[in-house]
Design a protein around this motif. Sequence first.
Motif, short mmCIF file in Angstrom:
data_model
loop_
_atom_site.label_atom_id
_atom_site.label_comp_id
_atom_site.label_asym_id
_atom_site.label_seq_id
_atom_site.Cartn_x
_atom_site.Cartn_y
_atom_site.Cartn_z
N PRO A 59 62.00 25.52 -0.92
CA PRO A 59 60.82 26.54 -0.01
C PRO A 59 61.80 27.98 -0.18
O PRO A 59 62.83 28.15 -0.01
CB PRO A 59 61.21 25.54 1.32
CG PRO A 59 62.31 25.07 1.38
CD PRO A 59 62.64 24.70 0.01
N VAL A 60 60.72 28.99 -0.05
CA VAL A 60 60.94 30.27 -0.08
C VAL A 60 60.07 31.13 0.49
O VAL A 60 58.88 30.54 0.89
CB VAL A 60 61.01 30.95 -1.67
CG1 VAL A 60 62.15 29.98 -2.55
CG2 VAL A 60 59.77 30.63 -2.28
N THR A 61 60.25 32.43 0.75
CA THR A 61 59.54 33.40 1.22
C THR A 61 59.31 34.44 0.49
O THR A 61 60.27 34.98 -0.32
CB THR A 61 59.88 33.85 2.77
OG1 THR A 61 59.77 32.77 3.61
CG2 THR A 61 59.01 34.96 3.18
N VAL A 62 58.17 35.05 0.11
CA VAL A 62 58.02 36.21 -0.78
C VAL A 62 58.29 37.34 -0.02
O VAL A 62 57.74 37.69 0.98
CB VAL A 62 56.61 36.13 -1.42
CG1 VAL A 62 56.53 37.47 -2.40
CG2 VAL A 62 56.08 35.05 -2.04
N VAL A 63 59.38 38.14 -0.45
CA VAL A 63 59.76 39.31 0.25
C VAL A 63 59.46 40.59 -0.55
O VAL A 63 59.73 41.67 0.07
CB VAL A 63 61.48 39.45 0.57
CG1 VAL A 63 61.60 38.14 1.62
CG2 VAL A 63 62.09 39.09 -0.73
N ASP A 64 59.14 40.56 -1.64
CA ASP A 64 58.77 41.87 -2.56
C ASP A 64 57.79 41.53 -3.81
O ASP A 64 58.31 40.38 -4.33
CB ASP A 64 60.17 42.61 -2.89
CG ASP A 64 59.96 44.22 -3.00
OD1 ASP A 64 58.67 44.55 -2.92
OD2 ASP A 64 60.73 44.81 -3.92
N GLU A 87 62.80 34.62 -1.23
CA GLU A 87 64.09 34.57 -0.34
C GLU A 87 64.03 33.07 0.04
O GLU A 87 62.91 32.67 0.50
CB GLU A 87 64.09 35.65 0.85
CG GLU A 87 65.13 35.27 1.77
CD GLU A 87 65.24 36.50 2.76
OE1 GLU A 87 65.87 37.51 2.49
OE2 GLU A 87 64.51 36.11 3.74
N PHE A 88 65.28 32.57 -0.21
CA PHE A 88 65.40 31.08 0.10
C PHE A 88 65.94 31.09 1.61
O PHE A 88 66.00 32.13 2.28
CB PHE A 88 66.77 30.63 -0.54
CG PHE A 88 66.28 30.63 -2.12
CD1 PHE A 88 65.52 29.53 -2.49
CD2 PHE A 88 66.78 31.29 -2.83
CE1 PHE A 88 65.38 29.59 -3.98
CE2 PHE A 88 66.37 31.40 -4.26
CZ PHE A 88 65.78 30.36 -4.74
N ASP A 89 65.88 29.89 2.29
CA ASP A 89 66.28 29.72 3.89
C ASP A 89 67.69 30.23 4.25
O ASP A 89 67.77 30.60 5.07
CB ASP A 89 66.04 28.26 4.27
CG ASP A 89 64.58 27.69 4.04
OD1 ASP A 89 63.58 28.54 4.05
OD2 ASP A 89 64.42 26.77 4.09
N PRO A 113 56.85 26.36 -1.41
CA PRO A 113 57.92 25.94 -2.54
C PRO A 113 57.63 26.58 -3.79
O PRO A 113 56.63 26.61 -4.32
CB PRO A 113 57.56 24.33 -2.86
CG PRO A 113 56.07 24.25 -2.49
CD PRO A 113 55.58 25.48 -1.12
N LEU A 114 58.80 27.06 -4.15
CA LEU A 114 59.17 27.66 -5.48
C LEU A 114 59.70 26.75 -6.38
O LEU A 114 60.64 25.93 -6.05
CB LEU A 114 60.05 28.94 -5.46
CG LEU A 114 60.20 29.63 -6.53
CD1 LEU A 114 59.15 30.27 -7.41
CD2 LEU A 114 61.42 30.64 -6.49
N THR A 115 59.24 26.65 -7.74
CA THR A 115 59.59 25.86 -8.69
C THR A 115 60.24 26.63 -10.00
O THR A 115 59.12 27.64 -10.38
CB THR A 115 58.62 24.72 -9.14
OG1 THR A 115 58.21 23.90 -8.13
CG2 THR A 115 59.26 23.84 -10.27
N TYR A 116 61.35 26.52 -10.36
CA TYR A 116 61.99 27.49 -11.23
C TYR A 116 63.11 26.76 -12.04
O TYR A 116 63.40 25.97 -11.87
CB TYR A 116 62.51 28.79 -10.70
CG TYR A 116 63.62 28.84 -9.94
CD1 TYR A 116 64.87 29.12 -10.31
CD2 TYR A 116 63.67 28.39 -8.79
CE1 TYR A 116 65.97 28.81 -9.56
CE2 TYR A 116 64.58 28.20 -7.72
CZ TYR A 116 65.91 28.31 -8.36
OH TYR A 116 67.06 28.26 -7.48
N GLN A 117 63.19 27.28 -13.46
CA GLN A 117 64.13 26.93 -14.27
C GLN A 117 65.03 27.84 -14.86
O GLN A 117 64.67 28.61 -15.48
CB GLN A 117 63.68 26.17 -15.46
CG GLN A 117 64.77 25.56 -16.35
CD GLN A 117 63.95 24.68 -17.48
OE1 GLN A 117 62.84 24.75 -17.84
NE2 GLN A 117 64.56 23.48 -17.74
N GLY A 118 66.16 28.19 -14.33
CA GLY A 118 67.09 29.29 -14.67
C GLY A 118 66.71 30.55 -14.14
O GLY A 118 66.46 30.79 -13.02
#
Length: 126
Positions: A59-64, A87-89, A113-118
């Motif tokens: 879970p994240v928040t978009v900050v920029d 930004e993560f919790d 939720p953000l899903t990323y790989q590297g």
Amino acid sequence: MNGYPGDPGFFGALKELPLLFKLFGGFVFIVVVGGFLYVILRGTWRWTANNASEVITSPVTVVDKRTEVWGGSGNSSASTDYYVTFEFDNGSRIELQVRGDKYGLIVVGDHGPLTYQGTRFKEFHR
């Protein structure tokens, strides 16, 4: 036989050049070839590192959000790269490059939720 009679050919003409020109030409050649090799190796390393990384959903928040425009001089077209900072919790942040169609759907302040790989952006759901 090369060209016309008496033509020393490329290597014959190269032998007649002053040493300074030979050194400068060799330096330019090494810089250009080295630059290409650096870009290829860096891209291969990043691709390999991303593939070896685990896929993470958090879970994240978009900050920029930001864009980077490059190229576009003369008759060439410009290209735009799109970046979003999440930004993560726990307060840590990660900036990922995203496609333009995803960039337009993400708004600063979004939570999800953000899903990323590297360093590779996979998905974000608002």
